[in-house]
Design a protein around this motif. Structure first.
Motif, PDB file in Angstrom:
ATOM      1  N   MET A   7       0.914  -1.277   0.011  1.00 58.56           N
ATOM      2  CA  MET A   7      -0.116  -0.128   0.112  1.00 58.56           C
ATOM      3  C   MET A   7       0.745   1.163   0.084  1.00 58.56           C
ATOM      4  O   MET A   7       0.488   2.247  -0.744  1.00 58.56           O
ATOM      5  N   LYS A   8       1.915   1.299   0.850  1.00 54.04           N
ATOM      6  CA  LYS A   8       2.935   2.289   0.941  1.00 54.04           C
ATOM      7  C   LYS A   8       3.294   2.588  -0.413  1.00 54.04           C
ATOM      8  O   LYS A   8       3.366   3.937  -0.957  1.00 54.04           O
ATOM      9  N   LEU A   9       3.978   1.699  -1.208  1.00 47.61           N
ATOM     10  CA  LEU A   9       4.469   1.814  -2.806  1.00 47.61           C
ATOM     11  C   LEU A   9       3.278   2.395  -3.418  1.00 47.61           C
ATOM     12  O   LEU A   9       3.522   3.186  -4.453  1.00 47.61           O
ATOM     13  N   LEU A  10       1.909   1.978  -3.355  1.00 47.07           N
ATOM     14  CA  LEU A  10       1.025   2.584  -4.237  1.00 47.07           C
ATOM     15  C   LEU A  10       0.752   4.043  -3.861  1.00 47.07           C
ATOM     16  O   LEU A  10       0.398   4.699  -4.823  1.00 47.07           O
ATOM     17  N   LEU A  11       0.853   4.334  -2.866  1.00 44.52           N
ATOM     18  CA  LEU A  11       0.279   5.826  -2.160  1.00 44.52           C
ATOM     19  C   LEU A  11       1.434   6.526  -2.680  1.00 44.52           C
ATOM     20  O   LEU A  11       1.410   7.670  -3.239  1.00 44.52           O
ATOM     21  N   ARG A  12       2.664   6.011  -2.805  1.00 42.88           N
ATOM     22  CA  ARG A  12       3.928   7.058  -3.406  1.00 42.88           C
ATOM     23  C   ARG A  12       3.844   6.965  -4.808  1.00 42.88           C
ATOM     24  O   ARG A  12       4.010   8.038  -5.198  1.00 42.88           O
ATOM     25  N   ALA A  13       3.400   6.116  -5.598  1.00 38.72           N
ATOM     26  CA  ALA A  13       3.284   6.146  -6.849  1.00 38.72           C
ATOM     27  C   ALA A  13       1.991   7.119  -7.432  1.00 38.72           C
ATOM     28  O   ALA A  13       2.151   7.879  -8.059  1.00 38.72           O
ATOM     29  N   VAL A  14       0.831   7.128  -6.463  1.00 39.19           N
ATOM     30  CA  VAL A  14      -0.252   7.994  -6.615  1.00 39.19           C
ATOM     31  C   VAL A  14       0.210   9.433  -6.671  1.00 39.19           C
ATOM     32  O   VAL A  14       0.079  10.427  -7.148  1.00 39.19           O
ATOM     33  N   SER A  15       1.164   9.693  -5.436  1.00 38.23           N
ATOM     34  CA  SER A  15       1.622  10.975  -5.345  1.00 38.23           C
ATOM     35  C   SER A  15       2.455  11.556  -6.292  1.00 38.23           C
ATOM     36  O   SER A  15       2.554  12.743  -6.608  1.00 38.23           O
ATOM     37  N   ILE A  16       3.525  10.639  -6.963  1.00 38.73           N
ATOM     38  CA  ILE A  16       4.123  11.088  -8.151  1.00 38.73           C
ATOM     39  C   ILE A  16       3.426  11.254  -9.368  1.00 38.73           C
ATOM     40  O   ILE A  16       3.877  12.446 -10.081  1.00 38.73           O
ATOM     41  N   VAL A  17       2.264  10.626  -9.565  1.00 42.79           N
ATOM     42  CA  VAL A  17       1.761  10.664 -11.036  1.00 42.79           C
ATOM     43  C   VAL A  17       0.196  10.635 -10.659  1.00 42.79           C
ATOM     44  O   VAL A  17      -0.511   9.617 -10.793  1.00 42.79           O
ATOM     45  N   PRO A  18      -0.133  11.746 -10.004  1.00 43.87           N
ATOM     46  CA  PRO A  18      -1.686  11.769  -9.379  1.00 43.87           C
ATOM     47  C   PRO A  18      -2.869  11.870 -10.521  1.00 43.87           C
ATOM     48  O   PRO A  18      -3.810  11.672 -10.426  1.00 43.87           O
ATOM     49  N   ASP A  19      -2.265  11.963 -11.975  1.00 43.86           N
ATOM     50  CA  ASP A  19      -3.289  12.023 -13.052  1.00 43.86           C
ATOM     51  C   ASP A  19      -3.173  10.570 -13.910  1.00 43.86           C
ATOM     52  O   ASP A  19      -3.574  10.775 -14.811  1.00 43.86           O
ATOM     53  N   ASP A  20      -2.501   9.706 -13.255  1.00 41.65           N
ATOM     54  CA  ASP A  20      -2.567   8.325 -13.987  1.00 41.65           C
ATOM     55  C   ASP A  20      -3.959   7.474 -13.360  1.00 41.65           C
ATOM     56  O   ASP A  20      -3.866   7.124 -12.257  1.00 41.65           O
ATOM     57  N   GLY A  21      -4.633   7.396 -14.221  1.00 41.90           N
ATOM     58  CA  GLY A  21      -5.879   6.673 -13.675  1.00 41.90           C
ATOM     59  C   GLY A  21      -5.673   5.408 -13.265  1.00 41.90           C
ATOM     60  O   GLY A  21      -6.357   4.885 -12.531  1.00 41.90           O
ATOM     61  N   TYR A  22      -4.762   4.591 -13.772  1.00 41.93           N
ATOM     62  CA  TYR A  22      -4.441   3.228 -13.770  1.00 41.93           C
ATOM     63  C   TYR A  22      -3.985   3.046 -12.284  1.00 41.93           C
ATOM     64  O   TYR A  22      -4.325   2.239 -11.461  1.00 41.93           O
ATOM     65  N   VAL A  23      -3.037   4.118 -11.968  1.00 41.40           N
ATOM     66  CA  VAL A  23      -2.374   4.084 -10.646  1.00 41.40           C
ATOM     67  C   VAL A  23      -3.367   4.196  -9.654  1.00 41.40           C
ATOM     68  O   VAL A  23      -3.618   3.737  -8.589  1.00 41.40           O
ATOM     69  N   THR A  24      -4.355   5.336  -9.835  1.00 42.04           N
ATOM     70  CA  THR A  24      -5.188   5.703  -8.939  1.00 42.04           C
ATOM     71  C   THR A  24      -6.351   4.593  -8.747  1.00 42.04           C
ATOM     72  O   THR A  24      -6.666   4.206  -7.824  1.00 42.04           O
ATOM     73  N   ASP A  25      -6.625   3.893  -9.907  1.00 39.06           N
ATOM     74  CA  ASP A  25      -7.624   2.782  -9.827  1.00 39.06           C
ATOM     75  C   ASP A  25      -6.904   1.474  -8.804  1.00 39.06           C
ATOM     76  O   ASP A  25      -7.622   0.992  -8.117  1.00 39.06           O
ATOM     77  N   SER A  26      -5.508   1.447  -8.947  1.00 38.40           N
ATOM     78  CA  SER A  26      -4.798   0.332  -8.119  1.00 38.40           C
ATOM     79  C   SER A  26      -4.908   0.770  -6.631  1.00 38.40           C
ATOM     80  O   SER A  26      -5.344  -0.146  -5.850  1.00 38.40           O
ATOM     81  N   VAL A  27      -4.815   1.865  -6.380  1.00 35.09           N
ATOM     82  CA  VAL A  27      -4.914   2.441  -4.884  1.00 35.09           C
ATOM     83  C   VAL A  27      -6.394   2.277  -4.211  1.00 35.09           C
ATOM     84  O   VAL A  27      -6.663   1.636  -3.436  1.00 35.09           O
ATOM     85  N   GLY A  28      -7.330   2.653  -5.297  1.00 32.96           N
ATOM     86  CA  GLY A  28      -8.730   2.312  -4.655  1.00 32.96           C
ATOM     87  C   GLY A  28      -8.899   0.928  -4.566  1.00 32.96           C
ATOM     88  O   GLY A  28      -9.744   0.627  -3.514  1.00 32.96           O
ATOM     89  N   TRP A  29      -8.449   0.071  -5.549  1.00 26.72           N
ATOM     90  CA  TRP A  29      -8.691  -1.331  -5.526  1.00 26.72           C
ATOM     91  C   TRP A  29      -8.153  -2.023  -4.354  1.00 26.72           C
ATOM     92  O   TRP A  29      -8.542  -2.923  -3.557  1.00 26.72           O
ATOM     93  N   ALA A  30      -6.898  -1.511  -4.015  1.00 29.43           N
ATOM     94  CA  ALA A  30      -6.106  -1.995  -2.971  1.00 29.43           C
ATOM     95  C   ALA A  30      -6.809  -1.811  -1.371  1.00 29.43           C
ATOM     96  O   ALA A  30      -7.128  -2.627  -0.693  1.00 29.43           O
ATOM     97  N   TYR A  31      -7.487  -0.609  -1.401  1.00 26.79           N
ATOM     98  CA  TYR A  31      -8.286  -0.327  -0.282  1.00 26.79           C
ATOM     99  C   TYR A  31      -9.581  -1.059  -0.390  1.00 26.79           C
ATOM    100  O   TYR A  31      -9.918  -1.526   0.872  1.00 26.79           O
ATOM    101  N   TYR A  32     -10.105  -1.256  -1.599  1.00 28.57           N
ATOM    102  CA  TYR A  32     -11.299  -2.253  -1.543  1.00 28.57           C
ATOM    103  C   TYR A  32     -10.861  -3.523  -0.952  1.00 28.57           C
ATOM    104  O   TYR A  32     -11.747  -4.269  -0.241  1.00 28.57           O
ATOM    105  N   LYS A  33      -9.604  -4.065  -1.358  1.00 28.03           N
ATOM    106  CA  LYS A  33      -9.505  -5.403  -1.009  1.00 28.03           C
ATOM    107  C   LYS A  33      -9.277  -5.449   0.541  1.00 28.03           C
ATOM    108  O   LYS A  33      -9.257  -6.658   1.138  1.00 28.03           O
ATOM    109  N   MET A  34      -8.945  -4.459   1.176  1.00 30.70           N
ATOM    110  CA  MET A  34      -8.647  -4.372   2.440  1.00 30.70           C
ATOM    111  C   MET A  34      -9.733  -4.060   3.389  1.00 30.70           C
ATOM    112  O   MET A  34      -9.730  -4.065   4.622  1.00 30.70           O
ATOM    113  N   GLY A  35     -10.953  -4.005   2.687  1.00 27.94           N
ATOM    114  CA  GLY A  35     -12.138  -3.702   3.221  1.00 27.94           C
ATOM    115  C   GLY A  35     -12.193  -2.241   3.710  1.00 27.94           C
ATOM    116  O   GLY A  35     -13.424  -1.786   4.535  1.00 27.94           O
TER     117      GLY A  35
END
Length: 93
Positions: free
Chosen positions: A1-29
């Motif tokens: 999760m830490k890496l995903l949040l770092r990635a989205v902070s680096i490329v905040p306009d990348d929809g696939y990275v943003t989706d990955s963060v959201g989906w990770a949160y989903y999988k974590m409940g």
């Protein structure tokens, strides 16, 4: 999760990275957090079937059933894989 949040902070306009963060949160409940990121992902990638499907799933988990149905229908409309579209159709039923 830490890496995903770092990635989205680096490329905040990348929809696939943003989706990955959201989906990770989903999988974590953590569905509300998932909704926040997945809504942004759909803003960035409005015609991506998978991203719309993910947002529909998150909406369903937070009780936003009507919005979930809308996103799942979009996922079917924009999806390419017929098997995946069939699975999404089952959610609508």
């Amino acid at each position: 999760m830490k890496l995903l949040l770092r990635a989205v902070s680096i490329v905040p306009d990348d929809g696939y990275v943003t989706d990955s963060v959201g989906w990770a949160y989903y999988k974590m409940g953590k569905y509300q957090e998932a909704v926040e990121y997945l809504e942004r992902a759909v803003e960035l990638l409005p015609y991506d079937g998978t991203v719309n499907d993910h947002l529909g799933d998150a909406y369903a988990k937070v009780g936003r059933k009507r919005e979930a149905q809308f996103q799942w229908q979009r996922a079917i409309n924009y999806g390419e894989d017929e098997a995946v579209k069939g699975e999404i159709q089952k959610k609508l039923e």
